[in-house]
Design a protein around this motif. Structure first.
Motif, short mmCIF file in Angstrom:
data_model
loop_
_atom_site.label_atom_id
_atom_site.label_comp_id
_atom_site.label_asym_id
_atom_site.label_seq_id
_atom_site.Cartn_x
_atom_site.Cartn_y
_atom_site.Cartn_z
N PRO A 100 -6.92 3.05 -6.37
CA PRO A 100 -7.38 2.66 -5.03
C PRO A 100 -6.39 3.06 -3.94
N GLY A 101 -6.91 3.73 -2.93
CA GLY A 101 -6.08 4.16 -1.80
C GLY A 101 -5.41 5.50 -1.96
N ALA A 102 -5.50 6.08 -3.15
CA ALA A 102 -4.85 7.38 -3.38
C ALA A 102 -5.58 8.48 -2.62
N GLU A 103 -4.82 9.43 -2.10
CA GLU A 103 -5.38 10.58 -1.41
C GLU A 103 -5.43 11.75 -2.39
N ASN A 104 -6.53 12.43 -2.46
CA ASN A 104 -6.67 13.57 -3.37
C ASN A 104 -6.28 14.86 -2.65
N ILE A 105 -5.21 15.48 -3.14
CA ILE A 105 -4.81 16.81 -2.71
C ILE A 105 -4.57 17.60 -3.99
N THR A 149 0.85 -1.19 0.00
CA THR A 149 0.00 0.00 0.00
C THR A 149 0.88 1.25 0.00
N PRO A 150 1.31 1.66 -1.18
CA PRO A 150 2.14 2.87 -1.26
C PRO A 150 1.32 4.12 -0.93
N ASN A 151 2.02 5.18 -0.58
CA ASN A 151 1.38 6.47 -0.32
C ASN A 151 1.25 7.19 -1.66
N ILE A 152 0.02 7.24 -2.18
CA ILE A 152 -0.22 7.86 -3.48
C ILE A 152 -1.02 9.13 -3.26
N ILE A 153 -0.53 10.22 -3.85
CA ILE A 153 -1.24 11.49 -3.79
C ILE A 153 -1.65 11.87 -5.21
N ASP A 154 -2.94 12.03 -5.41
CA ASP A 154 -3.51 12.41 -6.69
C ASP A 154 -3.74 13.92 -6.65
N MET A 210 0.98 20.38 2.97
CA MET A 210 2.22 19.63 3.16
C MET A 210 2.53 19.38 4.64
N GLN A 211 1.93 20.15 5.56
CA GLN A 211 2.15 19.86 6.99
C GLN A 211 1.48 18.55 7.38
N ASP A 212 0.56 18.04 6.55
CA ASP A 212 -0.10 16.76 6.80
C ASP A 212 0.73 15.58 6.30
N LEU A 213 1.81 15.86 5.57
CA LEU A 213 2.64 14.80 5.00
C LEU A 213 3.84 14.52 5.90
#
Length: 98
Positions: free
Chosen positions: A36-41, A18-23, A50-53
């Motif tokens: 699947p599993g990607a976070e939308n930013i 489960t890689p950390n994917i940012i869309d 970016m403070q959430d990363l």
């Protein structure tokens, strides 16, 4: 800037990882499907989110064609984040979407 192909990301997911994917596409674009599993930013919000990363994690950046995610990757890299741009973006994606 590091690059990864859509096929390589598919292989990572198919191996149960489960890689950390940012869309970084806009919300309306993501509504049509995302990895699947990607976070939308959305790209315009990267600076504010970016403070959430976590700088200790690796992030795979995705957009429609690879251009916006490339800009996001360069931006985050300049702040010390470990990022990889998915070349070809969702246009190259042949895997499942949610």
């Amino acid at each position: 800037m590091k690059q990864i192909s859509a096929k390589e990301v598919e292989a990572i997911l198919s191996n149960g990882n489960t890689p950390n994917i940012i869309d970084v596409r806009e919300t309306a674009e993501v509504a049509n499907g995302k990895i699947p599993g990607a976070e939308n930013i959305p790209l315009g919000l990267i600076e504010f989110r970016m403070q959430d990363l976590d700088k200790t994690k690796e992030y795979i950046m995705v957009c429609r064609s690879g251009a916006r995610s490339g800009r996001a990757s360069q931006f985050l890299e300049s702040y010390g984040f470990n990022v990889i741009n998915m070349s070809g973006g969702m246009l190259a994606w042949e895997g499942d979407i949610e």
